[in-house]
Design a protein around this motif. Structure first.
Motif, PDB file in Angstrom:
ATOM      1  N   HIS A 148      -6.764 -30.977  27.302  1.00  0.00           N
ATOM      2  CA  HIS A 148      -6.642 -32.220  26.513  1.00  0.00           C
ATOM      3  C   HIS A 148      -7.614 -32.221  25.327  1.00  0.00           C
ATOM      4  O   HIS A 148      -8.372 -33.169  25.121  1.00  0.00           O
ATOM      5  N   LEU A 149      -7.563 -31.144  24.545  1.00  0.00           N
ATOM      6  CA  LEU A 149      -8.533 -30.964  23.474  1.00  0.00           C
ATOM      7  C   LEU A 149      -8.158 -31.656  22.175  1.00  0.00           C
ATOM      8  O   LEU A 149      -8.990 -31.753  21.270  1.00  0.00           O
ATOM      9  N   THR A 150      -6.915 -32.091  22.027  1.00  0.00           N
ATOM     10  CA  THR A 150      -6.539 -32.793  20.804  1.00  0.00           C
ATOM     11  C   THR A 150      -5.339 -33.702  21.039  1.00  0.00           C
ATOM     12  O   THR A 150      -4.515 -33.453  21.922  1.00  0.00           O
ATOM     13  N   LYS A 151      -5.292 -34.745  20.221  1.00  0.00           N
ATOM     14  CA  LYS A 151      -4.146 -35.648  20.197  1.00  0.00           C
ATOM     15  C   LYS A 151      -3.227 -35.321  19.020  1.00  0.00           C
ATOM     16  O   LYS A 151      -2.190 -35.963  18.847  1.00  0.00           O
ATOM     17  N   ARG A 152      -3.610 -34.351  18.237  1.00  0.00           N
ATOM     18  CA  ARG A 152      -2.854 -34.002  17.031  1.00  0.00           C
ATOM     19  C   ARG A 152      -1.699 -33.062  17.357  1.00  0.00           C
ATOM     20  O   ARG A 152      -1.718 -32.358  18.380  1.00  0.00           O
TER      21      ARG A 152
END
Length: 234
Positions: free
Chosen positions: A193-197
Motif C-alpha cells: 500500500h505504498l501509493t494511492k496514485r
C-alpha cells in the motif's frame, strides 16, 4: 506538449542500471514523438486534397493550437550529454545536492506540461506541473546497504529511509502517476500500500547491440564470456 525528462541520473562514462534506463527511455520517447509528428503530417497532406478551404483552415488552426511535442532533458553536468540523444537540454542542480528539496523551483521556469523522473526522490516543493515518479524495486528494504559512492550523511539517510514503509509512501503520493519497471514491483507496491496514485509499468528492455562491436570488445578482453562449466554451476 512540453515534456521535461529528468536525465540527472545518467552517469558520466559507463552506464549503471538507472542511467541506462534513463538514456534508453528518453531516446525511445524522442523517436516516438518524431514518428507521431511525421504520421500526422502525412495524414494532413493526404486529407488536404479532399477538404474545402474552410475545413482545411479549421484543421490547420486545431493543429496550431495543439502544437508539437517537445522533449527537454534535465541534466546536472554537461558531460552527461555524451550518453544522451541530441535533444534540447537544461542544467539543474545535482539530484544528490541539498538543493534537490527545491529543484521544482528550477523546473517551473521551463514551463513543462509534464515531468518524468527515473527515481522517486525528485524534490516537489513548489512544483506547478504534473509529475511521474519511478520505483525500480524494493530490494533495499531487505538489503539496505547504500551505494559506496554516496557521502556518509546520505548513506545514513539511506539506511534510515529503508527502515520503514512510510517514507516511501510519502514520496510516492507526491506524484500524479507512479511508474514501475516491472509487474513484480507493481505488485509489491500494491501489496505494501505504498501509493494511492495510478501505477503504470514501463518495462526495462535490452539494448540493440552491434554484433561486430561486441565481438571486438570480447577479443580485446573488455567482455568475458562465461565458460560452459561456469554456466552449469550457476
Amino acid at each position: 506538449m512540453n515534456i521535461v525528462f529528468d536525465c540527472r541520473y545518467v552517469r558520466i562514462g559507463r552506464h549503471d542500471g538507472i542511467s541506462r534506463y534513463s538514456a534508453g527511455l528518453v531516446t525511445a520517447l524522442a523517436e516516438l514523438t518524431a514518428e507521431q509528428a511525421a504520421a500526422e503530417q502525412t495524414a494532413a497532406q493526404q486529407a488536404t486534397a479532399e477538404q474545402t478551404a474552410t475545413e482545411q483552415a479549421e484543421v490547420e488552426q486545431a493543429a496550431a493550437e495543439r502544437g508539437s511535442d517537445t522533449i527537454t532533458m534535465l541534466i546536472s553536468d554537461k558531460r552527461q550529454l555524451a550518453n544522451l540523444p541530441d535533444l534540447p537540454w537544461r542544467l539543474a542542480s545535482s539530484p544528490t545536492s541539498p538543493r534537490e528539496l527545491f529543484v521544482a523551483l528550477q523546473v517551473n521556469k521551463l514551463e513543462p506540461d509534464v515531468v518524468f523522473t527515473p527515481m522517486q526522490t525528485m524534490g516537489t516543493l513548489g512544483r506547478k506541473y504534473p509529475l511521474a515518479l519511478t520505483v525500480h524495486d524494493l530490494i533495499y528494504y531487505s538489503n539496505p546497504t547504500p551505494p559506496r559512492e554516496f557521502a556518509w550523511p546520505l548513506r545514513l539517510l539511506w539506511r534510515l529511509y529503508h527502515k520503514a514503509w512510510w517514507p516511501q509512501r510519502m514520496l510516492l503520493n507526491r506524484a500524479d502517476t507512479v511508474v514501475t519497471v516491472s509487474h513484480t514491483t507493481e505488485a509489491l507496491v500494491n501489496e505494501h500500500h505504498l501509493t494511492k496514485r495510478p501505477i503504470v509499468v514501463v518495462s526495462n528492455a535490452a539494448d540493440t547491440l552491434d554484433a561486430e562491436a561486441v565481438a571486438g570488445e570480447v577479443a580485446e578482453g573488455c567482455i568475458r564470456c562465461p565458460t560452459a562449466s561456469e554456466i552449469a554451476r550457476y
